[in-house]
Design a protein around this motif. Structure first.
Motif, PDB file in Angstrom:
ATOM      1  N   GLN A 260     -23.381  11.437  -0.027  1.00  0.00           N
ATOM      2  CA  GLN A 260     -22.367  12.475  -0.140  1.00  0.00           C
ATOM      3  C   GLN A 260     -21.021  11.930  -0.589  1.00  0.00           C
ATOM      4  O   GLN A 260     -20.338  12.531  -1.425  1.00  0.00           O
ATOM      5  N   LYS A 264     -18.356  12.829  -3.828  1.00  0.00           N
ATOM      6  CA  LYS A 264     -16.938  13.158  -3.673  1.00  0.00           C
ATOM      7  C   LYS A 264     -16.053  12.228  -4.500  1.00  0.00           C
ATOM      8  O   LYS A 264     -15.115  12.664  -5.176  1.00  0.00           O
ATOM      9  N   ASN A 317     -25.821  17.972  -5.357  1.00  0.00           N
ATOM     10  CA  ASN A 317     -27.139  17.538  -4.900  1.00  0.00           C
ATOM     11  C   ASN A 317     -27.119  16.260  -4.073  1.00  0.00           C
ATOM     12  O   ASN A 317     -28.112  15.946  -3.401  1.00  0.00           O
ATOM     13  N   ARG A 319     -26.662  14.776  -1.144  1.00  0.00           N
ATOM     14  CA  ARG A 319     -26.525  15.123   0.262  1.00  0.00           C
ATOM     15  C   ARG A 319     -27.297  14.106   1.104  1.00  0.00           C
ATOM     16  O   ARG A 319     -28.237  13.472   0.623  1.00  0.00           O
ATOM     17  N   PRO A 320     -26.911  13.928   2.373  1.00  0.00           N
ATOM     18  CA  PRO A 320     -27.565  12.923   3.229  1.00  0.00           C
ATOM     19  C   PRO A 320     -28.940  13.376   3.712  1.00  0.00           C
ATOM     20  O   PRO A 320     -29.203  13.484   4.907  1.00  0.00           O
TER      21      PRO A 320
END
Length: 354
Positions: A260, A264, A317, A319-320
């Motif tokens: 994630q 960012k 997309n 994401r953890p």
């Protein structure tokens, strides 16, 4: 008669700190067995001073990242690694000795530097992957580094030495430093964290209105200063290695823990037209802004060109969660998010992400 040992590097640190604390005799914690002789602690010693202003705290100062005795390295400009570490920790009323965990933390940072060769500079940060005080319920799970507010760089017979202060921060604060920068965020904190004194019991400062405004303004105006990230679970598989299969994409793997934050930072860097490099074991993957998304390979150097739509899709997309995905705006690459297992010092898994 025996020749006196050359302690010029040590003496130079004593002189600099002596100007600050004058006649105060510090509590000094030396190392019983030198590191070079197989001892467990790389730092020769840590001195701790009792400070009352602006708030009661302990001021730790290391001896050992720089060359304390004879000049041994070929770098004439810097003494050893070129710095000593400091740390300020809140002191409770009636506390007569500093907590041992803080001494151990500094030695652990020393082990990291001596083992990896990675040198800390003001503006750096490091994820501790757990509480900085083991066994506590503190929210501080990462470290940041800034110039000590009272100790400026000194010249010694062995070269220059800077005093870099270690500051405890929360996980979300670490992510904000990565998407903006360490100096900016700590400057926004200083009103609530005078002299960057670490307080194990504090809450995150990210909910304070003035900090929120500073972060939003800083990211918008400056973007992220994080030009590269070290990624443990980074891997690249070239489509050329699957020559017997048709239309198989390249594969880029990253760990769930960092998925994630990569998205960012990529968005923040792209907004200013700046590249982002992911550095892993044997591979370097650099994302650069361009008109037509594509990728190219040069040995272990991979360049991925992205445009705005590709960055937005990729960030959405990342994401953890353990998964694989492809994005239409960046064809030819399969992205794999691998499960991350966080272990303690003994190698036991204490947390699984993904």
């Amino acid at each position: 008669m025996t020749e006196e040992a050359n302690t010029s590097g040590w003496d130079a640190i004593d002189a600099a700190v002596g100007e600050l604390y004058e006649d105060q005799e510090p509590l000094h914690y030396g190392t019983a067995i030198p590191y070079m002789l197989g001892g467990p602690d790389p730092l020769n010693g840590i001195s701790v001073y009792k400070v009352d202003t602006p708030i009661p705290h302990w001021h730790f100062i290391t001896y050992g990242f720089s060359e304390l005795y004879e000049k041994e390295s070929e770098d004439l400009e810097h003494s050893g690694y070129g710095f000593e570490m400091t740390f300020r920790l809140t002191r409770s009323e009636g506390e007569s000795t500093p907590p041992s965990w803080a001494l151990n933390l500094l030695q652990n940072v020393g082990r990291y530097v001596f083992t990896s060769g990675n040198v800390f500079h003001a503006g750096d940060y490091m994820d501790a992957n757990g509480p900085i005080c083991l066994g506590s319920d503190t929210l501080l799970t990462a470290l940041s580094f800034i110039e000590d507010p009272d100790l400026t760089a000194i010249s010694t017979p062995n070269g220059t030495v800077k005093f870099i202060q270690m500051v405890g921060i929360t996980g979300p604060e670490l992510e904000t430093m990565q998407t903006w920068n360490t100096r900016g965020l700590l400057a926004a904190f200083v009103e609530f964290m005078p002299k960057y004194v670490t307080d194990l019991m504090r809450n995150s400062y990210l909910d304070i209105p003035s900090v929120i405004q500073a972060v939003e303004r800083g990211i918008e105006e400056e973007g992220s200063s994080t030009a590269f990230l070290f990624i443990q679970q980074l891997a690249w598989t070239s489509p050329r290695k699957r020559i017997l299969q048709k239309n198989v994409p390249a594969e880029l793997q990253i760990g769930a823990k960092q998925a994630q934050i990569i998205g960012k930072i990529l968005r923040s860097r792209f907004s200013k037209g700046a590249p982002l490099s992911l550095i892993g074991s044997g591979v370097n993957i650099t994302f650069e802004a361009g008109v037509t998304p594509s990728f190219s390979e040069d040995g272990n150097q991979i360049k991925v060109v992205v445009h705005e739509q590709a960055v937005l899709e990729l960030a959405a997309n990342l994401r953890p969660v353990e998964q694989t995905f492809e994005i239409a705006s960046l064809p030819g690459i399969l992205f794999r998010i691998a499960r991350t297992e966080i272990t303690d010092q003994d190698g036991h898994v204490i947390e699984t992400i993904g």
